[in-house]
Design a protein around this motif. Structure first.
Motif, PDB file in Angstrom:
ATOM      1  N   LEU A 227       0.826  -1.206   0.000  1.00 56.02           N
ATOM      2  CA  LEU A 227       0.000   0.000   0.000  1.00 56.02           C
ATOM      3  C   LEU A 227       0.865   1.262   0.000  1.00 56.02           C
ATOM      4  CD1 LEU A 227      -2.823  -1.042   2.508  1.00 56.02           C
ATOM      5  CD2 LEU A 227      -2.993  -0.826   0.017  1.00 56.02           C
ATOM      6  N   TRP A 228       1.957   1.214   0.742  1.00 53.86           N
ATOM      7  CA  TRP A 228       2.858   2.384   0.779  1.00 53.86           C
ATOM      8  C   TRP A 228       3.475   2.627  -0.593  1.00 53.86           C
ATOM      9  CZ3 TRP A 228       8.260   2.769   0.161  1.00 53.86           C
ATOM     10  CH2 TRP A 228       8.786   4.029   0.461  1.00 53.86           C
ATOM     11  N   LEU A 229       3.963   1.552  -1.240  1.00 49.87           N
ATOM     12  CA  LEU A 229       4.539   1.696  -2.574  1.00 49.87           C
ATOM     13  C   LEU A 229       3.501   2.181  -3.575  1.00 49.87           C
ATOM     14  CD1 LEU A 229       6.742  -1.543  -2.749  1.00 49.87           C
ATOM     15  CD2 LEU A 229       7.548   0.819  -2.542  1.00 49.87           C
ATOM     16  N   LEU A 230       2.273   1.684  -3.430  1.00 55.70           N
ATOM     17  CA  LEU A 230       1.199   2.114  -4.320  1.00 55.70           C
ATOM     18  C   LEU A 230       0.890   3.595  -4.138  1.00 55.70           C
ATOM     19  CD1 LEU A 230      -0.979   1.318  -6.380  1.00 55.70           C
ATOM     20  CD2 LEU A 230      -2.463   0.743  -4.452  1.00 55.70           C
ATOM     21  N   ALA A 231       0.833   4.024  -2.880  1.00 55.90           N
ATOM     22  CA  ALA A 231       0.554   5.437  -2.599  1.00 55.90           C
ATOM     23  C   ALA A 231       1.671   6.332  -3.134  1.00 55.90           C
ATOM     24  CB  ALA A 231       0.373   5.640  -1.098  1.00 55.90           C
ATOM     25  N   ARG A 232       2.917   5.888  -2.950  1.00 56.23           N
ATOM     26  CA  ARG A 232       4.040   6.679  -3.458  1.00 56.23           C
ATOM     27  C   ARG A 232       4.005   6.760  -4.976  1.00 56.23           C
ATOM     28  NH1 ARG A 232       8.726   7.694  -0.634  1.00 56.23           N
ATOM     29  NH2 ARG A 232       9.274   8.720  -2.613  1.00 56.23           N
ATOM     30  N   GLY A 233       3.728   5.596  -5.633  1.00 55.58           N
ATOM     31  CA  GLY A 233       3.734   5.576  -7.088  1.00 55.58           C
ATOM     32  C   GLY A 233       2.650   6.454  -7.682  1.00 55.58           C
ATOM     33  N   THR A 234       1.443   6.362  -7.130  1.00 56.47           N
ATOM     34  CA  THR A 234       0.344   7.173  -7.665  1.00 56.47           C
ATOM     35  C   THR A 234       0.521   8.655  -7.359  1.00 56.47           C
ATOM     36  OG1 THR A 234      -0.912   6.652  -5.650  1.00 56.47           O
ATOM     37  CG2 THR A 234      -1.342   5.301  -7.601  1.00 56.47           C
TER      38      THR A 234
ATOM     39  N   TYR B 270      -1.932  10.925  -9.754  1.00 54.01           N
ATOM     40  CA  TYR B 270      -3.231  10.278  -9.976  1.00 54.01           C
ATOM     41  C   TYR B 270      -4.213  10.685  -8.885  1.00 54.01           C
ATOM     42  CZ  TYR B 270      -6.590   6.612 -11.165  1.00 54.01           C
ATOM     43  OH  TYR B 270      -7.719   5.941 -11.547  1.00 54.01           O
ATOM     44  N   HIS B 271      -5.440  10.986  -9.294  1.00 54.26           N
ATOM     45  CA  HIS B 271      -6.486  11.394  -8.351  1.00 54.26           C
ATOM     46  C   HIS B 271      -7.466  10.241  -8.160  1.00 54.26           C
ATOM     47  CE1 HIS B 271      -9.344  13.778  -6.167  1.00 54.26           C
ATOM     48  NE2 HIS B 271     -10.285  13.613  -7.091  1.00 54.26           N
TER      49      HIS B 271
END
Length: 272
Positions: free
Chosen positions: A35-42, A47-48
């Protein structure tokens, strides 16, 4: 005392085994990292997120009535394809396994040819060949072509599972059945399969889960299953991450439920 053996005994200081807590901790850490990597990537992509738009694609309530959205409609199609394919690949697996063990060379050769052909070619190519080459000749629609391709593909792997389960039965069991005057059918029905099912259930569960995941490929021949519905929604709304994560979550929920039911059945078979 082995901490892995601590369980829910009365008076125990550890209501849950330490090994279970460790595994849960690892899972939580891994999910947190993802989830952390996903949040950083988006966030880097700018991305909104628009999760509030997703529920109406799953279901909605109109005038007090439950109305399934396109994702649930696609899931129903996936269930239909997977259900029919599951029954057919079970039959194909048993028949092919018995042909592999036959004394007739022709049966063994046909079974071997089928296994080598299916297991050494991609499922997508088989699906295209059946839909574009065989279906016009046989008069099959897209649904029947998808079921046939999935059944043939998964049945090839299931046959080896059945054969391994049959071969695991000690030859003394076969000799005892023959001494009682059992026919070949009776031997398999009353002696071999009741014992083999305990060994083949776990890998068969894995094959059934693979079937559900592989069914996503039927979207390539314009069948509006769960994956195809997701593609259509993304093309209309551009909710790329939200829709695909939702689709993945639905697949995950289905496969986890299937795994849980298989473990319950496996536990009951062990008790018997």
């Amino acid at each position: 005392m082995d901490t892995a053996c601590v369980n829910n005994r009365p008076g125990s200081r550890f209501p849950v085994s330490v090994s279970t807590l460790v595994e849960v901790g690892k899972y939580c850490f891994l999910m947190g990292l993802i989830l952390w990597l996903l949040a950083r990537g988006t966030s880097e992509l700018g991305y909104h997120w628009q999760w509030y738009r997703v529920p109406r694609f799953i279901f909605k309530v109109v005038d007090g009535q439950f109305v399934p959205g396109p994702l649930l409609q696609g899931l129903l199609v996936t269930f239909q394809i997977a259900g029919v394919s599951l029954a057919l690949f079970f039959v194909l697996g048993v028949v092919t396994a018995l042909m592999r063990r036959s004394r007739l060379f022709l049966f063994r050769a046909l079974a071997r040819f089928y296994l080598e052909l299916i297991r050494n070619t991609p499922l997508l190519i088989q699906l295209f060949f059946i839909y574009f080459a065989l279906s016009p000749v046989l008069g099959l629609g897209a649904f029947a072509s998808a079921v046939l391709a999935l059944s043939l593909f998964e049945g090839a792997y299931a046959s080896e599972i059945f054969r391994a389960g049959i071969d695991s039965i000690h030859k003394g069991q076969w000799e005892a059945a023959h001494s009682l005057g059992f026919s070949a059918f009776q031997t398999y029905r009353y002696v071999v399969f009741p014992q083999a099912i305990r060994y083949i259930l776990p890998p068969l569960t894995g094959q059934a889960i693979s079937l559900i995941k592989d069914s996503a490929l039927v979207s390539t021949i314009a069948i509006y299953d769960l994956t195809m519905q997701g593609q259509a929604i993304v093309s209309e709304t551009f909710l790329t991450f939200e829709i695909w994560f939702t689709v993945a979550g639905i697949y995950l929920a289905v496969t986890l439920t299937l795994s849980f039911l298989a473990r319950v059945l496996e536990r009951k078979l062990r008790v018997q």
